[in-house]
Motif scaffolding. Sequence first.
Motif, PDB file in Angstrom:
ATOM      1  N   TYR A   1       0.747  -1.253   0.038  1.00  0.00           N
ATOM      2  CA  TYR A   1       0.109  -0.071  -0.041  1.00  0.00           C
ATOM      3  C   TYR A   1       0.943   1.216   0.034  1.00  0.00           C
ATOM      4  O   TYR A   1       2.204   1.224   0.575  1.00  0.00           O
ATOM      5  CB  TYR A   1      -0.829   0.009   1.274  1.00  0.00           C
ATOM      6  CG  TYR A   1      -1.885  -0.877   0.884  1.00  0.00           C
ATOM      7  CD1 TYR A   1      -1.965  -2.212   1.410  1.00  0.00           C
ATOM      8  CD2 TYR A   1      -3.251  -0.316   0.426  1.00  0.00           C
ATOM      9  CE1 TYR A   1      -3.100  -2.844   1.201  1.00  0.00           C
ATOM     10  CE2 TYR A   1      -4.310  -1.373   0.403  1.00  0.00           C
ATOM     11  CZ  TYR A   1      -4.415  -2.520   0.594  1.00  0.00           C
ATOM     12  OH  TYR A   1      -5.395  -3.302   0.605  1.00  0.00           O
ATOM     13  N   PHE A   2       0.288   2.169  -0.588  1.00  0.00           N
ATOM     14  CA  PHE A   2       1.121   3.539  -0.636  1.00  0.00           C
ATOM     15  C   PHE A   2       0.426   4.545   0.199  1.00  0.00           C
ATOM     16  O   PHE A   2      -0.828   4.659   0.609  1.00  0.00           O
ATOM     17  CB  PHE A   2       0.939   3.992  -2.219  1.00  0.00           C
ATOM     18  CG  PHE A   2       1.633   5.482  -2.349  1.00  0.00           C
ATOM     19  CD1 PHE A   2       0.887   6.436  -1.922  1.00  0.00           C
ATOM     20  CD2 PHE A   2       2.843   5.588  -2.711  1.00  0.00           C
ATOM     21  CE1 PHE A   2       1.374   8.027  -2.277  1.00  0.00           C
ATOM     22  CE2 PHE A   2       3.517   6.789  -2.804  1.00  0.00           C
ATOM     23  CZ  PHE A   2       2.435   8.000  -2.725  1.00  0.00           C
TER      24      PHE A   2
ATOM     25  N   SER B   1      -1.175   6.332 -20.978  1.00  0.00           N
ATOM     26  CA  SER B   1      -2.138   6.936 -20.416  1.00  0.00           C
ATOM     27  C   SER B   1      -1.655   7.566 -19.022  1.00  0.00           C
ATOM     28  O   SER B   1      -2.376   8.272 -18.347  1.00  0.00           O
ATOM     29  CB  SER B   1      -3.552   6.254 -20.202  1.00  0.00           C
ATOM     30  OG  SER B   1      -3.048   5.100 -19.282  1.00  0.00           O
ATOM     31  N   GLY B   2      -0.686   7.067 -18.651  1.00  0.00           N
ATOM     32  CA  GLY B   2      -0.154   7.258 -17.295  1.00  0.00           C
ATOM     33  C   GLY B   2      -1.112   6.966 -16.039  1.00  0.00           C
ATOM     34  O   GLY B   2      -1.010   7.398 -14.961  1.00  0.00           O
ATOM     35  N   LEU B   3      -1.733   5.690 -16.601  1.00  0.00           N
ATOM     36  CA  LEU B   3      -2.565   5.293 -15.400  1.00  0.00           C
ATOM     37  C   LEU B   3      -2.112   4.403 -14.355  1.00  0.00           C
ATOM     38  O   LEU B   3      -2.245   4.664 -13.051  1.00  0.00           O
ATOM     39  CB  LEU B   3      -3.882   4.358 -16.166  1.00  0.00           C
ATOM     40  CG  LEU B   3      -5.220   4.192 -15.765  1.00  0.00           C
ATOM     41  CD1 LEU B   3      -5.613   5.637 -15.724  1.00  0.00           C
ATOM     42  CD2 LEU B   3      -5.774   3.417 -16.705  1.00  0.00           C
ATOM     43  N   LEU B   4      -0.831   3.779 -14.702  1.00  0.00           N
ATOM     44  CA  LEU B   4      -0.291   2.984 -13.740  1.00  0.00           C
ATOM     45  C   LEU B   4       0.988   3.737 -13.433  1.00  0.00           C
ATOM     46  O   LEU B   4       1.742   3.925 -14.378  1.00  0.00           O
ATOM     47  CB  LEU B   4      -0.161   1.658 -14.299  1.00  0.00           C
ATOM     48  CG  LEU B   4      -1.241   0.786 -14.308  1.00  0.00           C
ATOM     49  CD1 LEU B   4      -1.024  -0.521 -14.947  1.00  0.00           C
ATOM     50  CD2 LEU B   4      -1.906   0.410 -12.823  1.00  0.00           C
ATOM     51  N   SER B   5       1.546   3.879 -12.164  1.00  0.00           N
ATOM     52  CA  SER B   5       2.675   4.117 -11.896  1.00  0.00           C
ATOM     53  C   SER B   5       3.922   3.156 -12.126  1.00  0.00           C
ATOM     54  O   SER B   5       3.709   1.967 -11.707  1.00  0.00           O
ATOM     55  CB  SER B   5       2.846   4.688 -10.499  1.00  0.00           C
ATOM     56  OG  SER B   5       3.896   5.320 -10.230  1.00  0.00           O
TER      57      SER B   5
ATOM     58  N   TYR C   1      -4.821  -5.204 -11.052  1.00  0.00           N
ATOM     59  CA  TYR C   1      -5.634  -5.348  -9.696  1.00  0.00           C
ATOM     60  C   TYR C   1      -5.284  -3.974  -8.870  1.00  0.00           C
ATOM     61  O   TYR C   1      -6.226  -3.360  -8.460  1.00  0.00           O
ATOM     62  CB  TYR C   1      -4.931  -6.278  -8.749  1.00  0.00           C
ATOM     63  CG  TYR C   1      -5.637  -6.839  -7.516  1.00  0.00           C
ATOM     64  CD1 TYR C   1      -5.044  -6.202  -6.402  1.00  0.00           C
ATOM     65  CD2 TYR C   1      -6.989  -7.066  -7.422  1.00  0.00           C
ATOM     66  CE1 TYR C   1      -5.700  -6.309  -5.088  1.00  0.00           C
ATOM     67  CE2 TYR C   1      -7.754  -7.113  -6.335  1.00  0.00           C
ATOM     68  CZ  TYR C   1      -7.106  -6.820  -5.072  1.00  0.00           C
ATOM     69  OH  TYR C   1      -7.783  -7.038  -4.019  1.00  0.00           O
ATOM     70  N   PRO C   2      -4.029  -3.286  -8.883  1.00  0.00           N
ATOM     71  CA  PRO C   2      -3.784  -1.966  -8.328  1.00  0.00           C
ATOM     72  C   PRO C   2      -4.935  -0.862  -8.923  1.00  0.00           C
ATOM     73  O   PRO C   2      -5.582  -0.298  -8.207  1.00  0.00           O
ATOM     74  CB  PRO C   2      -2.377  -1.610  -8.717  1.00  0.00           C
ATOM     75  CG  PRO C   2      -1.840  -2.851  -8.969  1.00  0.00           C
ATOM     76  CD  PRO C   2      -2.757  -3.761  -9.547  1.00  0.00           C
ATOM     77  N   LEU C   3      -5.100  -1.053 -10.188  1.00  0.00           N
ATOM     78  CA  LEU C   3      -6.068  -0.043 -10.887  1.00  0.00           C
ATOM     79  C   LEU C   3      -7.502  -0.313 -10.422  1.00  0.00           C
ATOM     80  O   LEU C   3      -8.175   0.619  -9.937  1.00  0.00           O
ATOM     81  CB  LEU C   3      -5.959  -0.508 -12.303  1.00  0.00           C
ATOM     82  CG  LEU C   3      -6.412   0.684 -13.419  1.00  0.00           C
ATOM     83  CD1 LEU C   3      -5.436   1.762 -13.139  1.00  0.00           C
ATOM     84  CD2 LEU C   3      -6.479  -0.122 -14.649  1.00  0.00           C
ATOM     85  N   PHE C   4      -7.701  -1.564 -10.320  1.00  0.00           N
ATOM     86  CA  PHE C   4      -9.322  -1.822  -9.730  1.00  0.00           C
ATOM     87  C   PHE C   4      -9.360  -1.541  -8.314  1.00  0.00           C
ATOM     88  O   PHE C   4     -10.557  -1.083  -7.906  1.00  0.00           O
ATOM     89  CB  PHE C   4      -9.506  -3.460  -9.848  1.00  0.00           C
ATOM     90  CG  PHE C   4      -9.692  -3.782 -11.383  1.00  0.00           C
ATOM     91  CD1 PHE C   4      -9.038  -4.808 -11.739  1.00  0.00           C
ATOM     92  CD2 PHE C   4     -10.232  -3.155 -12.411  1.00  0.00           C
ATOM     93  CE1 PHE C   4      -9.208  -5.325 -13.123  1.00  0.00           C
ATOM     94  CE2 PHE C   4     -10.267  -3.568 -13.707  1.00  0.00           C
ATOM     95  CZ  PHE C   4      -9.738  -4.634 -14.048  1.00  0.00           C
ATOM     96  N   LEU C   5      -8.535  -1.941  -7.547  1.00  0.00           N
ATOM     97  CA  LEU C   5      -8.444  -1.511  -6.228  1.00  0.00           C
ATOM     98  C   LEU C   5      -8.585   0.094  -6.020  1.00  0.00           C
ATOM     99  O   LEU C   5      -9.340   0.724  -5.049  1.00  0.00           O
ATOM    100  CB  LEU C   5      -7.176  -1.913  -5.522  1.00  0.00           C
ATOM    101  CG  LEU C   5      -7.354  -2.434  -4.003  1.00  0.00           C
ATOM    102  CD1 LEU C   5      -8.523  -3.341  -3.867  1.00  0.00           C
ATOM    103  CD2 LEU C   5      -6.212  -2.898  -3.398  1.00  0.00           C
ATOM    104  N   GLU C   6      -7.761   0.586  -6.714  1.00  0.00           N
ATOM    105  CA  GLU C   6      -8.015   2.205  -6.590  1.00  0.00           C
ATOM    106  C   GLU C   6      -9.120   2.698  -7.124  1.00  0.00           C
ATOM    107  O   GLU C   6      -9.807   3.656  -6.491  1.00  0.00           O
ATOM    108  CB  GLU C   6      -6.664   2.876  -7.475  1.00  0.00           C
ATOM    109  CG  GLU C   6      -6.499   4.565  -7.366  1.00  0.00           C
ATOM    110  CD  GLU C   6      -5.436   5.135  -8.099  1.00  0.00           C
ATOM    111  OE1 GLU C   6      -4.663   4.347  -8.383  1.00  0.00           O
ATOM    112  OE2 GLU C   6      -5.520   6.129  -8.234  1.00  0.00           O
ATOM    113  N   ALA C   7      -9.718   2.205  -8.137  1.00  0.00           N
ATOM    114  CA  ALA C   7     -11.103   2.647  -8.624  1.00  0.00           C
ATOM    115  C   ALA C   7     -12.141   2.286  -7.471  1.00  0.00           C
ATOM    116  O   ALA C   7     -13.065   3.230  -7.326  1.00  0.00           O
ATOM    117  CB  ALA C   7     -11.452   2.081  -9.872  1.00  0.00           C
TER     118      ALA C   7
ATOM    119  N   VAL D   1      -2.204   0.818  -4.229  1.00  0.00           N
ATOM    120  CA  VAL D   1      -1.167  -0.452  -4.012  1.00  0.00           C
ATOM    121  C   VAL D   1      -0.338  -0.719  -5.074  1.00  0.00           C
ATOM    122  O   VAL D   1      -0.457  -0.116  -6.206  1.00  0.00           O
ATOM    123  CB  VAL D   1      -2.063  -1.626  -3.662  1.00  0.00           C
ATOM    124  CG1 VAL D   1      -2.956  -1.406  -2.631  1.00  0.00           C
ATOM    125  CG2 VAL D   1      -2.705  -1.800  -4.901  1.00  0.00           C
ATOM    126  N   SER D   2       0.694  -1.431  -4.827  1.00  0.00           N
ATOM    127  CA  SER D   2       1.560  -1.875  -6.066  1.00  0.00           C
ATOM    128  C   SER D   2       1.671  -3.362  -5.760  1.00  0.00           C
ATOM    129  O   SER D   2       1.789  -3.870  -4.604  1.00  0.00           O
ATOM    130  CB  SER D   2       2.881  -1.070  -5.922  1.00  0.00           C
ATOM    131  OG  SER D   2       3.647  -1.619  -4.837  1.00  0.00           O
TER     132      SER D   2
END
Lengths: 148, 660
Positions: free
Chosen positions: A35-36, B295-299, B371-377, B383-384
């Motif tokens: 987590y960040f 798109s800059g969507l994922l770090s 998964y990080p994307l979905f979780l953030e949405a 998360v990473s």
Amino acid sequence: MTRKRRRLYMVLAGMLLLGGAVALVLAALEENLNYFYSPADLNTAPPGRPIRLGGLVEEGSVQRKDDGLTVTFRITDLAESVPVTYKGILPDLFREGQSVITEGTLGPDGTFVAREVLAKHDENYMPPEVVDALKKSGQWRGGGAAAQ
Amino acid sequence: MIPELGHFALILALVVALVQGSVPFVGAARGHRGWMELARTGALAQLILVGFAFFALMYAYVTSDFTVVNVVANSHSAKPLLYKIAGVWGNHEGSMVLWVLILSVFGAAVALFGGNLPPTLRARVLAVQAWIATGFLAFTLFTSNPFLRVFPPPSDGRSLNPLLQDPGLAFHPPMLYMGYVGFSMAFSFAIAALIEGRVDAAWARWVRPWTLAAWCFLTGGIALGAWWAYYELGWGGWWFWDPVENVSFMPWLMGTALLHSAIVVEKRDALKAWTILLAILTFSLSLIGTFVVRSGLLSSVHAFANDPERGLFILLLLCITIGGSLLLFAWRAPALKSGGLFAPVSREGGLMLNNLLLTVACATVFLGTLYPLFLEAFNGAKVSVGPPFYNKTFVPVMAPLIAAMATGPFLTWKRADLSGVIGRLKVALAAPPAAVILALYRQGGPVLSVIAVGLAAWLFVGALSEWAVRVKLFRAPIAESVRRARSLPRAAHGMTLAHAGLAIAIAGMTAAASWKAEEVRIMHPGESVDLAGYTYRFEGVNSVLGPNYTSDMATFTVTRGRRFVARLTPEKRLYTVQNMPTTEAAIHTTGLADLYTVIGDADGSGGWTVRIFHEPMVPWIWAGALIMILGGAVSLTDRRLRIGAPVRQRKSPAGAAVRA
């Protein structure tokens, strides 16, 4: 066997494999999600678990320890700052005032012990998490740094 | 003037694509020959137009035309010519033009060499290609125009990122795009087949060379990227399961599955719907890769761009393409007649297992990446997902695949005798224990790595065993074996090479990940450090001036016992224009391992931070990848693949007379 039965077996085999993979994935995700946190909400982080901490490197805070390898600096989101220690070679784009993301664990004394320091490949690029952290702390100063 | 012409050429290409995407479809439905042939003309016209636009952009770079915004942002007059040229595709806008160029190259290839395709199929394939081209040309023209001008022109450009001024990385995008876009051919064929309602052996024989070529290039592109990260970034690693890396890996996994299932379609007329679905999914993953990167969507460690507006456009493109094709599949796939039956233990069964495992492996990578994307949405948590996740999920799925790969080529169609297969693998069965014992003796553990090395040995000897059995090696005189080897279809040699190459690469990857040794410390000139049997003596640091950088160059003398091994000169460079530092690692390869040195900062009192890695078997990764590509290339030269559709021999009296 008939076509239908063969198809049934294939589907069952596929689902079995997929189910097994899903089980593996869920188990692995539990332990391996990092987590960040930004400096402002670092106090909500679970101690001892690997997490990510990101922000800007506070100006004038970088210091080398006597053994030469250990570096201490502070990460800030311009509202709060956190002391960080790291042992190793810092990445090329690590600079005071630049954005950085570190991975490691929060120590008992409130210092973040970093295992990895990630600075981005381009001085104009700021990771989206850091952008959000700065926005949250009310210190975001416009879109120049984020656009390519 | 030239950039304007280039811009205009792109607009024309868009118009041509629109026409090429519509008229041939109607023509194919109505059987109108002329309208179908329009597709071929359109494809060639597109190639000429987009080619012109690409070279117009290259001209602007080579002449350092700083009235073009793109050149200003990504070039500099002091840059070496190779990197000026590489700069054309080293940025977002230029790389899109390259993408469309490669798309039109493939389209033109079908137009020129697709003579023996049924005209309706050819027309439809080229029309689908034109749709894809329309989407990307529109994207380029409306959101990523490389030909925008700026007046007055600045005196010089802002230079290319020094990290990208590197031969390895200069060729990484073109190779990757050849792979991604090559899979668009399989996609076009799949869509055309769905619309036609017919998938047969000829279709499969036509899809295979394109998929194979795309696969070769994608393998090369991924290997180049990993190799570049290894020697350039100075972290001693070559794969970080970074989202950008994963999105190139997923199409590779599905593309491999596609290659194998196309064989079943060709040989046994079975698994048709599944192959079509694979073709759609592979290209969809290539498109998703494009989206994620731009798109800059994922770090990510090396994210390309950070622009939401472009991201939205590509998202739209993705929805239409993937959604539309899956919808078409759901609607038309039942019309495809299913083919022959086969027993579970058979070549078809083995290939199905291959497909299943590869797909599941791809799904785990997909989950971990998105998964990080979905979780953030869903709940805003950032998360990473790091390497431990993939080691726990991807590796256990691949392990049974490697184990089965050795037996696969031995299996016969329709029904195979498993005990007979194992019998022929007697020699191969001895390989894993030998490798395990060797690994345990040299390294002692960990258990999983030792098992993995055993698996790699099993695959390697198994692949060679199959080839040996086919040429009756050691069972017949050498001359006989040579004769048999010569008359084997090239695809058989290709398969052996590719499977063996994979085994070598896996051995390398396992060893590199498990038995890497590292030393980080402050060193003063004259000091030595020992690592893995080698002694590194730090001689000192000199200041060196390069064409567009200044550098601190360290010297290491590496010895093993008394014997001199190498002199390594790692550097820490500062590129003057951008004021950007880079680390240049110095690597010496012994063939079995890499000796990797990195110089860090000075500590102000004569000492320097130094990082030394001992990387066992890393060269085997690159060697394995090269052998895999060689295998693919050899397969491509197979004569059977050149014949598009089976040609019926018509015995005419005149012909018979001529032959007699």
